[in-house]
Design a protein around this motif. Structure first.
Motif, PDB file in Angstrom:
ATOM      1  N   HIS A   1      17.233  11.959  -2.782  1.00  0.00           N
ATOM      2  CA  HIS A   1      16.850  10.743  -2.054  1.00  0.00           C
ATOM      3  C   HIS A   1      16.415  11.095  -0.628  1.00  0.00           C
ATOM      4  CE1 HIS A   1      16.968   6.681  -0.419  1.00  0.00           C
ATOM      5  NE2 HIS A   1      17.680   7.187   0.568  1.00  0.00           N
ATOM      6  N   ALA A   2      17.194  11.926   0.037  1.00  0.00           N
ATOM      7  CA  ALA A   2      16.869  12.302   1.421  1.00  0.00           C
ATOM      8  C   ALA A   2      15.508  12.998   1.496  1.00  0.00           C
ATOM      9  CB  ALA A   2      17.966  13.201   1.994  1.00  0.00           C
ATOM     10  N   LEU A   3      15.217  13.877   0.549  1.00  0.00           N
ATOM     11  CA  LEU A   3      13.923  14.552   0.531  1.00  0.00           C
ATOM     12  C   LEU A   3      12.794  13.561   0.283  1.00  0.00           C
ATOM     13  CD1 LEU A   3      12.134  17.047   0.605  1.00  0.00           C
ATOM     14  CD2 LEU A   3      12.685  17.426  -1.815  1.00  0.00           C
ATOM     15  N   LEU A   4      12.981  12.652  -0.646  1.00  0.00           N
ATOM     16  CA  LEU A   4      11.961  11.644  -0.928  1.00  0.00           C
ATOM     17  C   LEU A   4      11.711  10.780   0.310  1.00  0.00           C
ATOM     18  CD1 LEU A   4      10.170  10.519  -3.197  1.00  0.00           C
ATOM     19  CD2 LEU A   4      12.027   8.932  -3.714  1.00  0.00           C
ATOM     20  N   MET A   5      12.760  10.451   1.029  1.00  0.00           N
ATOM     21  CA  MET A   5      12.607   9.656   2.251  1.00  0.00           C
ATOM     22  C   MET A   5      11.883  10.452   3.344  1.00  0.00           C
ATOM     23  SD  MET A   5      13.673   6.753   1.342  1.00  0.00           S
ATOM     24  CE  MET A   5      13.991   5.745   2.778  1.00  0.00           C
ATOM     25  N   ARG A   6      12.161  11.728   3.467  1.00  0.00           N
ATOM     26  CA  ARG A   6      11.430  12.555   4.452  1.00  0.00           C
ATOM     27  C   ARG A   6       9.950  12.611   4.094  1.00  0.00           C
ATOM     28  NH1 ARG A   6      16.086  15.664   4.167  1.00  0.00           N
ATOM     29  NH2 ARG A   6      15.127  17.242   2.863  1.00  0.00           N
ATOM     30  N   GLN A   7       9.635  12.671   2.795  1.00  0.00           N
ATOM     31  CA  GLN A   7       8.236  12.653   2.375  1.00  0.00           C
ATOM     32  C   GLN A   7       7.584  11.320   2.749  1.00  0.00           C
ATOM     33  OE1 GLN A   7       8.867  13.459  -1.777  1.00  0.00           O
ATOM     34  NE2 GLN A   7       8.532  15.660  -1.531  1.00  0.00           N
ATOM     35  N   GLY A   8       8.324  10.234   2.580  1.00  0.00           N
ATOM     36  CA  GLY A   8       7.813   8.927   2.977  1.00  0.00           C
ATOM     37  C   GLY A   8       7.571   8.846   4.466  1.00  0.00           C
ATOM     38  N   GLU A   9       8.503   9.370   5.254  1.00  0.00           N
ATOM     39  CA  GLU A   9       8.338   9.374   6.709  1.00  0.00           C
ATOM     40  C   GLU A   9       7.100  10.174   7.103  1.00  0.00           C
ATOM     41  OE1 GLU A   9      10.915  10.405  10.739  1.00  0.00           O
ATOM     42  OE2 GLU A   9      11.443  11.402   8.854  1.00  0.00           O
ATOM     43  N   SER A  10       6.925  11.336   6.520  1.00  0.00           N
ATOM     44  CA  SER A  10       5.761  12.175   6.812  1.00  0.00           C
ATOM     45  C   SER A  10       4.465  11.465   6.419  1.00  0.00           C
ATOM     46  CB  SER A  10       5.898  13.504   6.062  1.00  0.00           C
ATOM     47  OG  SER A  10       4.774  14.302   6.263  1.00  0.00           O
ATOM     48  N   GLY A  11       4.450  10.837   5.243  1.00  0.00           N
ATOM     49  CA  GLY A  11       3.267  10.113   4.800  1.00  0.00           C
ATOM     50  C   GLY A  11       2.948   8.932   5.704  1.00  0.00           C
TER      51      GLY A  11
ATOM     52  N   ALA B   1      -0.363   8.143   7.948  1.00  0.00           N
ATOM     53  CA  ALA B   1      -1.077   6.862   7.841  1.00  0.00           C
ATOM     54  C   ALA B   1      -1.214   6.206   9.213  1.00  0.00           C
ATOM     55  CB  ALA B   1      -0.357   5.932   6.872  1.00  0.00           C
ATOM     56  N   LEU B   2      -0.202   6.336  10.039  1.00  0.00           N
ATOM     57  CA  LEU B   2      -0.255   5.740  11.380  1.00  0.00           C
ATOM     58  C   LEU B   2      -1.313   6.408  12.247  1.00  0.00           C
ATOM     59  CD1 LEU B   2       3.554   5.260  11.963  1.00  0.00           C
ATOM     60  CD2 LEU B   2       1.834   3.433  11.920  1.00  0.00           C
ATOM     61  N   THR B   3      -1.501   7.708  12.077  1.00  0.00           N
ATOM     62  CA  THR B   3      -2.515   8.397  12.891  1.00  0.00           C
ATOM     63  C   THR B   3      -3.922   7.990  12.461  1.00  0.00           C
ATOM     64  OG1 THR B   3      -2.611  10.340  11.444  1.00  0.00           O
ATOM     65  CG2 THR B   3      -1.027  10.408  13.269  1.00  0.00           C
ATOM     66  N   MET B   4      -4.071   7.494  11.227  1.00  0.00           N
ATOM     67  CA  MET B   4      -5.378   7.099  10.728  1.00  0.00           C
ATOM     68  C   MET B   4      -5.631   5.595  10.879  1.00  0.00           C
ATOM     69  SD  MET B   4      -5.280   9.459   7.344  1.00  0.00           S
ATOM     70  CE  MET B   4      -7.017   9.418   6.947  1.00  0.00           C
TER      71      MET B   4
ATOM     72  N   SER C   1       0.795  -1.236   0.000  1.00  0.00           N
ATOM     73  CA  SER C   1       0.000   0.000   0.000  1.00  0.00           C
ATOM     74  C   SER C   1       0.826   1.285   0.000  1.00  0.00           C
ATOM     75  CB  SER C   1      -0.932   0.004   1.215  1.00  0.00           C
ATOM     76  OG  SER C   1      -0.171   0.023   2.412  1.00  0.00           O
ATOM     77  N   TRP C   2       2.112   1.205  -0.201  1.00  0.00           N
ATOM     78  CA  TRP C   2       2.959   2.401  -0.138  1.00  0.00           C
ATOM     79  C   TRP C   2       2.426   3.570  -0.954  1.00  0.00           C
ATOM     80  CZ3 TRP C   2       8.791   0.766  -0.416  1.00  0.00           C
ATOM     81  CH2 TRP C   2       9.067  -0.160   0.590  1.00  0.00           C
ATOM     82  N   PRO C   3       1.962   3.376  -2.192  1.00  0.00           N
ATOM     83  CA  PRO C   3       1.478   4.533  -2.968  1.00  0.00           C
ATOM     84  C   PRO C   3       0.297   5.257  -2.314  1.00  0.00           C
ATOM     85  CG  PRO C   3       1.936   2.706  -4.444  1.00  0.00           C
ATOM     86  CD  PRO C   3       2.017   2.167  -3.030  1.00  0.00           C
ATOM     87  N   GLN C   4      -0.394   4.621  -1.397  1.00  0.00           N
ATOM     88  CA  GLN C   4      -1.515   5.275  -0.718  1.00  0.00           C
ATOM     89  C   GLN C   4      -1.038   6.305   0.296  1.00  0.00           C
ATOM     90  OE1 GLN C   4      -4.075   2.256   0.946  1.00  0.00           O
ATOM     91  NE2 GLN C   4      -4.257   1.193  -1.010  1.00  0.00           N
ATOM     92  N   TRP C   5       0.141   6.123   0.849  1.00  0.00           N
ATOM     93  CA  TRP C   5       0.592   7.039   1.896  1.00  0.00           C
ATOM     94  C   TRP C   5       1.907   7.754   1.574  1.00  0.00           C
ATOM     95  CZ3 TRP C   5       5.262   5.420   3.739  1.00  0.00           C
ATOM     96  CH2 TRP C   5       5.543   4.044   3.719  1.00  0.00           C
ATOM     97  N   TRP C   6       2.667   7.305   0.586  1.00  0.00           N
ATOM     98  CA  TRP C   6       3.974   7.904   0.295  1.00  0.00           C
ATOM     99  C   TRP C   6       3.839   8.889  -0.863  1.00  0.00           C
ATOM    100  CZ3 TRP C   6       8.913   4.737   1.196  1.00  0.00           C
ATOM    101  CH2 TRP C   6      10.048   5.512   0.983  1.00  0.00           C
ATOM    102  N   PRO C   7       3.935  10.190  -0.593  1.00  0.00           N
ATOM    103  CA  PRO C   7       3.868  11.179  -1.680  1.00  0.00           C
ATOM    104  C   PRO C   7       4.986  10.934  -2.703  1.00  0.00           C
ATOM    105  CG  PRO C   7       3.716  12.262   0.460  1.00  0.00           C
ATOM    106  CD  PRO C   7       4.087  10.825   0.725  1.00  0.00           C
TER     107      PRO C   7
END
Length: 176
Positions: A146-156, A160-163, A31-37
């Motif tokens: 890469h680091a920015l993309l990973m920060r976006q993944g962490e934020s996403g 997702a965890l809060t929901m 489900s990564w595409p659902q939460w990872w910008p």
């Protein structure tokens, strides 16, 4: 000339138990595409017959083809095929496509089990000619993207965890 090896590490701090994080990152439907910008499916999941119906065996019988849109404007398509799964702690995988190599995700719960540190390691080489030609001068930009993309993944993932339901975590005793 052999393409440069990128050894990329990220650490995400997540305000949820490891089992809850695992339920999202090790979802057999990927489900990564659902939460990872910036992440989308590049192709349908490939799945071969699994050795058993366990989550670990299903994951090891699956290859996901994902596209990641980098801040610099390029898109990388990467296949991820889990090779070792230890629920709810660790996944090792082979990577293919525009980046070839290996990766590992390790979940480390805090002392109280209420938060999780997620360590992500990538050891990959680019396969695209343009990327290999630019690497000698653009490696710092690729690493920053890469680091920015990973920060976006962490934020996403945090969102997702809060929901996600808090009372239905994966039971590690049911997964090998």
């Amino acid at each position: 000339m052999k393409p440069r090896l990128f050894d990329l590490s990220s650490t995400w701090y997540l305000p949820a138990p490891a089992e809850q994080v695992w339920a999202i990152i090790a979802d057999i439907d990927m489900s990564w595409p659902q939460w990872w910008p910036g992440c989308s499916f590049a192709a349908p999941l490939e799945r071969w017959p699994a050795e058993s119906s366990s989550q670990a065996d299903i994951l090891k019988a699956t290859t996901a083809h994902l596209s990641f849109k980098a801040a610099l404007g390029y898109t990388l398509t990467i296949s991820i095929h889990p090779t070792m799964v230890v629920a709810p702690r660790e996944i090792e995988f082979d990577a293919g496509g525009h980046l070839e190599g290996k990766g590992q995700v390790t979940l480390i719960p805090d002392d109280r089990g209420q938060a999780t540190r997620m360590d992500i390691e990538w050891r990959v080489r680019p396969t695209q000619r343009w990327m290999n030609m630019l690497t000698p001068i653009a490696a710092p930009a690729f690493t920053a993207a890469h680091a920015l993309l990973m920060r976006q993944g962490e934020s996403g993932l945090m969102k997702a965890l809060t929901m996600a339901p808090k009372n239905n975590p994966v039971d590690p005793s049911t997964s090998p």
